[in-house]
Design a protein around this motif. Structure first.
Motif, short mmCIF file in Angstrom:
data_model
loop_
_atom_site.label_atom_id
_atom_site.label_comp_id
_atom_site.label_asym_id
_atom_site.label_seq_id
_atom_site.Cartn_x
_atom_site.Cartn_y
_atom_site.Cartn_z
N UNK A 17 -28.66 -15.46 75.25
CA UNK A 17 -28.59 -14.97 73.85
C UNK A 17 -29.63 -15.26 72.81
N UNK A 18 -30.24 -14.35 72.28
CA UNK A 18 -31.65 -14.57 71.59
C UNK A 18 -31.19 -13.92 70.17
N UNK A 19 -31.16 -14.69 69.06
CA UNK A 19 -31.15 -14.04 67.70
C UNK A 19 -32.02 -14.55 67.02
N UNK A 20 -32.83 -13.55 66.24
CA UNK A 20 -33.84 -14.13 65.35
C UNK A 20 -33.40 -13.66 64.01
N UNK A 55 -38.36 -10.92 80.55
CA UNK A 55 -37.10 -11.89 80.78
C UNK A 55 -37.16 -12.89 81.74
N UNK A 56 -37.97 -12.57 82.87
CA UNK A 56 -38.09 -13.62 83.81
C UNK A 56 -38.92 -14.87 83.22
N UNK A 57 -40.00 -14.49 82.44
CA UNK A 57 -40.72 -15.83 81.95
C UNK A 57 -39.63 -16.41 80.90
N UNK A 58 -39.08 -15.92 80.28
CA UNK A 58 -38.13 -16.45 79.28
C UNK A 58 -37.07 -17.40 79.89
N UNK A 69 -31.12 -26.48 58.39
CA UNK A 69 -29.78 -25.86 57.80
C UNK A 69 -29.83 -24.10 57.86
N UNK A 70 -30.94 -23.79 57.94
CA UNK A 70 -31.13 -22.15 57.95
C UNK A 70 -32.10 -21.72 59.09
N UNK A 71 -31.71 -21.89 60.28
CA UNK A 71 -32.46 -21.57 61.36
C UNK A 71 -32.85 -20.12 61.60
N UNK A 72 -34.38 -20.05 61.85
CA UNK A 72 -34.79 -18.78 61.94
C UNK A 72 -34.69 -18.15 63.42
N UNK A 73 -34.58 -18.95 64.39
CA UNK A 73 -34.22 -18.46 65.64
C UNK A 73 -33.15 -19.35 66.36
N UNK A 74 -32.17 -18.66 67.01
CA UNK A 74 -31.14 -19.16 67.73
C UNK A 74 -31.08 -18.79 69.29
N UNK A 131 -40.10 -31.31 67.96
CA UNK A 131 -40.93 -30.23 67.62
C UNK A 131 -41.46 -29.33 68.81
N UNK A 132 -41.89 -28.14 68.26
CA UNK A 132 -42.47 -27.06 69.29
C UNK A 132 -43.66 -26.52 68.63
N UNK A 133 -44.58 -26.09 69.43
CA UNK A 133 -45.90 -25.31 68.92
C UNK A 133 -45.55 -23.84 68.35
N UNK A 134 -46.34 -23.36 67.63
CA UNK A 134 -46.01 -21.93 66.93
C UNK A 134 -46.15 -20.87 68.06
N UNK A 135 -47.05 -21.34 69.08
CA UNK A 135 -47.27 -20.22 70.34
C UNK A 135 -45.91 -20.29 70.91
N UNK A 136 -45.34 -21.33 71.19
CA UNK A 136 -43.98 -21.50 71.88
C UNK A 136 -42.73 -20.67 71.27
N UNK A 137 -42.89 -20.81 69.98
CA UNK A 137 -41.92 -20.24 69.18
C UNK A 137 -42.08 -18.77 69.13
N UNK A 138 -43.29 -18.36 69.12
CA UNK A 138 -43.63 -16.70 69.43
C UNK A 138 -43.18 -16.28 70.83
N UNK A 139 -43.21 -17.01 71.53
CA UNK A 139 -42.79 -16.66 72.90
C UNK A 139 -41.38 -16.43 73.18
N UNK A 140 -40.64 -17.28 72.36
CA UNK A 140 -39.19 -17.29 72.64
C UNK A 140 -38.48 -16.10 71.91
N UNK A 141 -39.43 -15.82 70.69
CA UNK A 141 -38.85 -14.80 69.88
C UNK A 141 -39.53 -13.32 70.09
N UNK A 142 -40.15 -13.21 71.18
CA UNK A 142 -41.05 -12.02 71.20
C UNK A 142 -40.01 -10.90 71.65
N UNK A 143 -40.27 -9.61 71.48
CA UNK A 143 -39.52 -8.45 71.86
C UNK A 143 -39.39 -8.04 73.17
N UNK A 144 -38.22 -8.25 73.73
CA UNK A 144 -37.93 -7.65 75.08
C UNK A 144 -37.45 -6.42 75.39
N UNK A 145 -37.07 -5.66 74.33
CA UNK A 145 -36.55 -4.39 74.79
C UNK A 145 -37.61 -3.47 74.01
N UNK A 146 -38.01 -2.43 74.91
CA UNK A 146 -39.00 -1.53 74.66
C UNK A 146 -38.55 -0.35 73.62
#
Length: 598
Positions: A467-470, A505-508, A532-537, A583-598
């Motif tokens: 489950x991905x919630x941004x 999805x397979x990459x995620x 306290x205020x997460x931007x991605x779960x 800590x994670x990098x910005x690049x990894x954060x963006x990969x986790x939050x990328x749009x998977x639904x076209x």
């Protein structure tokens, strides 16, 4: 004819036939016979034990001792040039007849020019009492690379021979003496001393162990530097002294002391070899040498004069440590400024002892620690007889590093005083200065930094749901069937499977099943505040494959930028309610939050 006579004749005929067959089998074939005629000395000489060369300009007798070394017996008693003897024997066995000639076909004056009369050189090689080969060599012929040779001193037949023997017979007898002053194998040497005047250095080593400096102090030696000095001495080429021996300068104020070198081996029955070098008679002059196991005096290269400049510190180990990475089994760091770090090796993996239990350690950080210690150089050797450790801050070291190899533990202490960082081994009196930035660079004081960076470690076949919630966006739920590797996607209560980017999805899936952080946070208070205020779960449901009755495990990851409201270079993260944040990098954060639904 009587039957008895017939049978007797048959038996004799059969015996004669058998003899002829056996005899012919033992005879060389035509090609082999021709090859032997061309190569008369193609025999095995590896067991030859004596060589005699008798000629007008060269007269030598050489014998080989049981140990395998060749020695000169005539014109002087000395060890022979082993490489030259080997070359000589190889040249003899490779000798080839180019053309066969007859003495009777030549005029007397013409034959005299072949050098095969009285001035010829006789070469005899024996093994015990057996003569392996003998040849008589005359003059060089007009045909390039050939000379005249015969198998007998007054033989009617002689030959035009092609070989590398003649140039060797033209060498003076001194060239047949060993041009290496000492003939030992480096790996056999276990003790080495070098002294000049009042200064003396001694180095020892056990088999398969590094060199140690044992005099004038007890310290670790540089394997590379000691071996380089030994190699220079072992490979050094010398020549016998001819004429008057050069004498050192008359002015005692300018004269260097005599230098003495000794080599000791662990080879049974082999005595130490002692060498004496006289100081050079003038700048750039060759150096007179004498060696205990050889007679005579020799001249060594002038560059040997640099050895008079050697000091113990030149041959000490300049590296901070020598930790064998493949054999170290435990590491411990402790000091008054941070918690104790205890690391133990389990096979190929390192484990961290933390909060009473073992967990995977940060393998890359431990590797950096080992490499950092092994490659760090000593800045300066401060003292070799430290009595007041307060002067170096070592009475209360700010850090102690211990490592265990083959059951033996070594302790390296770090202290700070007078704006410098010093180090010493617990069982040694020497103190040396090190780079002040080195300890903190490879040994972070925070215990969590030694924890392995793998946050989630699961098989992709164990993942059932993601489950991905941004932010405030609707959550995307992904159901995964590992049996047929298919996905079902839901977004805001609607089935969006057809619109799902299945490759994404397979990459995620692969990223989350083996999720690695960049590092663990040292300042957890700042991380807790940001989270306290997460931007991605991201929530991952994991069920062990093949265990239908096992209770699924939910792993929840939350992320937030290090600066609220900004796209920062690093993001804070946390798994479930664990006390550690990462800590994670910005690049990894963006990969986790990328749009998977076209």
């Amino acid at each position: 004819m009587k039957l008895r006579t017939t049978i007797l004749l048959f038996v004799l005929t059969a015996g004669l036939a058998a003899f002829i067959v056996l005899w012919e089998q033992k005879q060389p074939a035509t090609q082999e016979r021709l090859a032997r005629e061309k190569r008369p000395f193609a025999v095995d000489v590896q067991h030859a034990d004596s060589i005699e060369i008798v000629g007008a300009d060269l007269s030598l007798r050489l014998t080989r001792e049981p140990g395998g070394l060749w020695f000169l017996n005539k014109p002087v008693e000395d060890r022979a040039n082993q490489e030259l003897v080997k070359q000589f024997l190889e040249s003899m066995t490779a000798l080839t007849w180019v053309e066969k000639l007859k003495k009777s076909d030549m005029r007397k004056d013409d034959f005299k020019r072949t050098g095969l009369g009285e001035p010829s050189t006789r070469v005899t090689v024996r093994q015990g009492s057996e003569k392996l080969l003998q040849c008589f060599f005359g003059a060089t012929s007009p045909v390039e690379g050939t000379s005249y040779a015969s198998l007998g001193e007054d033989a009617e037949d002689f030959f035009l021979a092609k070989s590398g023997v003649q140039p060797l017979l033209d060498k003076p007898s001194d060239d047949w003496r060993d041009n290496k002053l000492v003939r030992l194998k480096l790996e056999h040497i276990g003790r080495f001393t070098l002294s000049a005047g009042t200064g003396s250095m001694e180095f020892t080593r056990e088999p398969n162990q590094p060199w140690r400096l044992t005099k004038p102090i007890q310290a670790r030696a540089s394997d590379e530097r000691v071996s380089s000095v030994l190699q220079a001495l072992l490979k050094m080429q010398v020549k016998p002294v001819r004429g008057k021996v050069p004498t050192p300068p008359a002015d005692p104020g300018q004269a260097l002391p005599m230098m003495k070198v000794s080599f000791g081996t662990g080879v049974k029955g082999q005595q130490p070899v002692d060498v004496t070098f006289q100081p050079p008679s003038a700048a750039g002059a060759e150096i007179v040498a004498e060696v205990g196991d050889r007679s005579g005096t020799y001249l060594a290269p002038a560059k040997l004069a640099d050895f008079w400049k050697l000091q113990p510190n030149h041959l000490r180990d300049q590296r901070l440590g020598q930790i064998p990475e493949d054999r170290v089994s435990a590491i411990r760091l402790h000091g008054p400024g941070f918690p104790e770090v205890k690391l133990t090796r389990a096979g190929e993996l390192w484990m961290l002892q933390r909060f009473g239990k073992e967990e995977p350690a940060n393998q890359a950080r431990i590797q950096r620690l080992l490499e950092g210690i092994n490659t760090a150089n000593v800045v300066d050797f401060v003292t070799d007889a430290a009595t007041n450790l307060d002067l170096y801050g070592l009475n209360q070291p700010f850090l102690t590093l211990e490592w265990t190899v083959d059951g033996k533990t070594t302790s390296l202490l770090f202290g700070q005083a007078n704006d410098q960082v010093c180090a010493k081994y617990a069982d040694e009196t020497s103190v040396f200065k090190v780079n002040p930035l080195m300890p903190s660079a490879i040994m972070p004081p925070d215990l969590v930094k030694w924890k392995g960076t793998r946050v989630i470690n699961a098989s992709i076949f164990a993942v059932r749901r993601i489950i991905v919630a941004e932010g405030d966006k609707p959550a995307l739920t992904l159901h995964y069937n590992p049996d047929d590797s298919t996905w079902k996607a839901e977004l805001a209560g609607a089935d969006v499977t057809e619109k799902l980017d299945k490759a994404g999805a397979n990459t995620l899936l692969k990223q989350l099943a083996s999720f690695d952080a960049s590092d663990w946070s040292a300042d957890r208070s700042a991380a807790f505040e940001a989270l306290k205020g997460p931007t991605l779960t991201v929530q991952v449901l994991i069920a062990p494959p093949g265990q239908p009755d096992a209770k699924p495990e939910v792993k929840t990851l939350i992320f937030a930028p290090s600066t609220p409201g900004m796209s920062t270079a690093v993001y804070h993260g946390r798994l479930n309610e664990e006390p550690d944040t990462f800590l994670i990098s910005r690049d990894l954060y963006q990969q986790l939050s990328r749009t998977l639904v076209k």
